[in-house]
Design an enzyme around this catalytic site. Structure first.
Site, PDB file in Angstrom:
ATOM      1  N   ASN A   9     -31.948 -38.762 -41.600  1.00 51.19           N
ATOM      2  CA  ASN A   9     -32.219 -37.434 -41.033  1.00 51.19           C
ATOM      3  C   ASN A   9     -32.112 -37.595 -39.518  1.00 51.19           C
ATOM      4  O   ASN A   9     -33.021 -38.129 -38.891  1.00 51.19           O
ATOM      5  CB  ASN A   9     -33.622 -36.964 -41.443  1.00 51.19           C
ATOM      6  CG  ASN A   9     -34.001 -35.655 -40.754  1.00 51.19           C
ATOM      7  OD1 ASN A   9     -33.171 -35.019 -40.107  1.00 51.19           O
ATOM      8  ND2 ASN A   9     -35.260 -35.263 -40.893  1.00 51.19           N
ATOM      9  N   TRP A  10     -30.995 -37.138 -38.999  1.00 51.19           N
ATOM     10  CA  TRP A  10     -30.767 -37.314 -37.548  1.00 51.19           C
ATOM     11  C   TRP A  10     -31.665 -36.424 -36.704  1.00 51.19           C
ATOM     12  O   TRP A  10     -31.779 -36.614 -35.507  1.00 51.19           O
ATOM     13  CB  TRP A  10     -29.313 -36.996 -37.209  1.00 51.19           C
ATOM     14  CG  TRP A  10     -28.299 -37.963 -37.722  1.00 51.19           C
ATOM     15  CD1 TRP A  10     -28.497 -39.076 -38.498  1.00 51.19           C
ATOM     16  CD2 TRP A  10     -26.872 -37.913 -37.473  1.00 51.19           C
ATOM     17  NE1 TRP A  10     -27.302 -39.709 -38.756  1.00 51.19           N
ATOM     18  CE2 TRP A  10     -26.293 -39.015 -38.139  1.00 51.19           C
ATOM     19  CE3 TRP A  10     -26.046 -37.035 -36.771  1.00 51.19           C
ATOM     20  CZ2 TRP A  10     -24.910 -39.265 -38.103  1.00 51.19           C
ATOM     21  CZ3 TRP A  10     -24.681 -37.278 -36.740  1.00 51.19           C
ATOM     22  CH2 TRP A  10     -24.123 -38.391 -37.390  1.00 51.19           C
ATOM     23  N   LYS A  11     -32.267 -35.410 -37.321  1.00 55.47           N
ATOM     24  CA  LYS A  11     -33.048 -34.413 -36.576  1.00 55.47           C
ATOM     25  C   LYS A  11     -32.173 -33.824 -35.462  1.00 55.47           C
ATOM     26  O   LYS A  11     -30.951 -33.732 -35.644  1.00 55.47           O
ATOM     27  CB  LYS A  11     -34.354 -35.028 -36.063  1.00 55.47           C
ATOM     28  CG  LYS A  11     -35.119 -35.724 -37.207  1.00 55.47           C
ATOM     29  CD  LYS A  11     -36.522 -36.092 -36.888  1.00 55.47           C
ATOM     30  CE  LYS A  11     -37.168 -36.734 -38.112  1.00 55.47           C
ATOM     31  NZ  LYS A  11     -38.572 -37.060 -37.922  1.00 55.47           N
ATOM     32  N   HIS A  92     -39.229 -29.824 -44.350  1.00 62.40           N
ATOM     33  CA  HIS A  92     -39.634 -30.958 -43.513  1.00 62.40           C
ATOM     34  C   HIS A  92     -40.898 -30.578 -42.741  1.00 62.40           C
ATOM     35  O   HIS A  92     -41.057 -29.421 -42.326  1.00 62.40           O
ATOM     36  CB  HIS A  92     -38.497 -31.337 -42.542  1.00 62.40           C
ATOM     37  CG  HIS A  92     -38.741 -32.661 -41.883  1.00 62.40           C
ATOM     38  ND1 HIS A  92     -39.604 -32.803 -40.822  1.00 62.40           N
ATOM     39  CD2 HIS A  92     -38.272 -33.899 -42.166  1.00 62.40           C
ATOM     40  CE1 HIS A  92     -39.643 -34.090 -40.472  1.00 62.40           C
ATOM     41  NE2 HIS A  92     -38.842 -34.775 -41.278  1.00 62.40           N
ATOM     42  N   GLU A  94     -41.710 -30.999 -39.824  1.00 60.60           N
ATOM     43  CA  GLU A  94     -41.464 -30.432 -38.489  1.00 60.60           C
ATOM     44  C   GLU A  94     -41.156 -28.935 -38.591  1.00 60.60           C
ATOM     45  O   GLU A  94     -41.468 -28.172 -37.682  1.00 60.60           O
ATOM     46  CB  GLU A  94     -40.328 -31.206 -37.801  1.00 60.60           C
ATOM     47  CG  GLU A  94     -40.819 -32.591 -37.367  1.00 60.60           C
ATOM     48  CD  GLU A  94     -39.761 -33.677 -37.354  1.00 60.60           C
ATOM     49  OE1 GLU A  94     -38.559 -33.367 -37.383  1.00 60.60           O
ATOM     50  OE2 GLU A  94     -40.160 -34.867 -37.319  1.00 60.60           O
ATOM     51  N   GLU A 163     -43.366 -37.640 -47.199  1.00 58.29           N
ATOM     52  CA  GLU A 163     -43.381 -38.026 -45.794  1.00 58.29           C
ATOM     53  C   GLU A 163     -44.760 -37.732 -45.209  1.00 58.29           C
ATOM     54  O   GLU A 163     -45.023 -36.593 -44.767  1.00 58.29           O
ATOM     55  CB  GLU A 163     -42.326 -37.234 -45.014  1.00 58.29           C
ATOM     56  CG  GLU A 163     -40.909 -37.478 -45.491  1.00 58.29           C
ATOM     57  CD  GLU A 163     -39.903 -37.286 -44.367  1.00 58.29           C
ATOM     58  OE1 GLU A 163     -39.069 -38.177 -44.190  1.00 58.29           O
ATOM     59  OE2 GLU A 163     -39.961 -36.265 -43.652  1.00 58.29           O
ATOM     60  N   GLY A 169     -42.293 -40.808 -37.060  1.00 62.20           N
ATOM     61  CA  GLY A 169     -42.007 -41.040 -35.638  1.00 62.20           C
ATOM     62  C   GLY A 169     -43.119 -41.750 -34.896  1.00 62.20           C
ATOM     63  O   GLY A 169     -43.111 -41.815 -33.669  1.00 62.20           O
ATOM     64  N   SER A 207     -41.368 -43.618 -40.532  1.00 60.28           N
ATOM     65  CA  SER A 207     -41.260 -44.920 -39.868  1.00 60.28           C
ATOM     66  C   SER A 207     -40.728 -46.017 -40.788  1.00 60.28           C
ATOM     67  O   SER A 207     -41.096 -47.180 -40.653  1.00 60.28           O
ATOM     68  CB  SER A 207     -42.595 -45.340 -39.245  1.00 60.28           C
ATOM     69  OG  SER A 207     -42.987 -44.396 -38.251  1.00 60.28           O
ATOM     70  N   GLY A 228     -35.622 -41.356 -40.322  1.00 61.96           N
ATOM     71  CA  GLY A 228     -35.419 -40.628 -39.075  1.00 61.96           C
ATOM     72  C   GLY A 228     -34.833 -41.538 -38.009  1.00 61.96           C
ATOM     73  O   GLY A 228     -33.628 -41.812 -37.986  1.00 61.96           O
ATOM     74  N   GLY A 229     -35.686 -42.036 -37.129  1.00 65.37           N
ATOM     75  CA  GLY A 229     -35.232 -42.808 -35.968  1.00 65.37           C
ATOM     76  C   GLY A 229     -34.258 -43.931 -36.298  1.00 65.37           C
ATOM     77  O   GLY A 229     -33.237 -44.108 -35.609  1.00 65.37           O
TER      78      GLY A 229
HETATM   79  P1  13P Z   1     -39.012 -41.449 -38.714  1.00 59.40           P
HETATM   80  O1  13P Z   1     -38.243 -42.401 -39.603  1.00 59.40           O
HETATM   81  O2  13P Z   1     -38.430 -41.354 -37.334  1.00 59.40           O
HETATM   82  O3  13P Z   1     -40.486 -41.732 -38.735  1.00 59.40           O
HETATM   83  O4  13P Z   1     -38.816 -39.981 -39.338  1.00 59.40           O
HETATM   84  C1  13P Z   1     -39.054 -39.801 -40.684  1.00 59.40           C
HETATM   85  C2  13P Z   1     -38.611 -38.435 -41.046  1.00 59.40           C
HETATM   86  O5  13P Z   1     -39.207 -37.462 -40.643  1.00 59.40           O
HETATM   87  C3  13P Z   1     -37.399 -38.303 -41.860  1.00 59.40           C
HETATM   88  O6  13P Z   1     -37.222 -37.003 -42.305  1.00 59.40           O
END
Ligand code: 13P
Length: 249
Positions: A9-11, A92, A94, A163, A169, A207, A228-229
């Protein structure tokens, strides 16, 4: 054993130049992987990534709950389908947090995705305050129940991502035991809704990285990861894919 699914997930990250390098490296690195791999990219870059993706599945990060019409700024399921999208993240944390998305709206988005032949990756997860109050199970079951309620007849077609909000993050990952415990709850909830619950992939996200992926992915009800990251760095993402592949044999 069913193949694991590793989805990035590149966000809201990327640029034409950065995406080009990242997708080429990922596509080259996963060509022989014994895992399914997807990248969920910002909508403006879907066409670019579609042309570069190789065997990597294309994913989006959100969609409209409406089919079409006067909804300025929204992207429909049909448009995603047109661009070759296979997966779409819905709910998600967010979006729940910053865009006030309710359980009911998330369920309608999942319904819209399924109707268009897309696979929704339905995200659920508790905040730190909810975990500390002992409400984790209650929260994730309520979030998933809304989706089951509206989509019961085709619930085995979805992917679920657990999640924990406190792990996103933050560098603070759920332990494999903590994650497995919640995944077992979600699996049982799906089992009560469909005889095909075992084919639903349950991803862990929060994470997950090159160092901790293997241990998390080895848990019996963890069928993959939503990253994510670490999905923005090809070597890290490929290490996670390799960990998932190793578990498929
Ligand atoms: P991180 O891997 O950056 O913690 O993000 C997880 C996430 O929200 C994937 O959708």
């Amino acid at each position: 054993m069913k193949k694991k699914l590793i989805a990035g997930n590149w966000k809201m990250n990327g640029s034409l130049a950065a995406n080009d390098a990242l997708v080429r490296a990922v596509a080259a690195g996963v060509a022989d992987a014994a895992a399914e791999v997807a990248v969920c990219v910002p909508a403006p870059y879907l066409a670019q990534v579609a042309a570069l993706r190789g065997t990597v599945a294309l994913g989006a990060q959100d969609l409209s709950a409406h089919e079409s019409g006067a909804y300025t700024g929204e992207v429909s399921a049909g448009m995603l389908r047109d661009l070759g999208v296979h997966y779409v993240i819905v709910g998600h944390s967010e979006r729940r947090q910053y865009h006030a998305e309710s359980d009911e709206l998330v369920a309608r988005k999942a319904q819209r995705a399924l109707a268009a032949g897309l696979v929704p990756i339905v995200c659920v997860g508790e905040t730190l305050a909810q975990r500390e109050a002992g409400e984790t199970e209650l929260v994730v079951k309520r979030q998933l129940a809304a989706v089951i309620h509206l989509n019961g007849h085709c619930i085995s077609e979805i992917v679920v991502a657990y999640e924990p909000v406190w792990a996103i993050g933050t560098g603070r990952t759920a332990t494999p035991e903590q994650a497995q415990a919640v995944h077992a709850v979600l699996r049982a909830q799906l089992q009560a809704a469909t005889p095909r619950a075992d084919r639903v992939k349950l991803l862990y996200g929060g994470s997950m990285n090159a160092a901790n992926a293997a241990e998390l992915l080895a848990q019996p009800d963890i069928d993959g990861g939503l990253i994510g990251g670490a999905s923005l760095k090809a070597p890290d993402f490929l290490t996670i894919v390799a960990a998932a592949s190793a578990l498929a044999v």
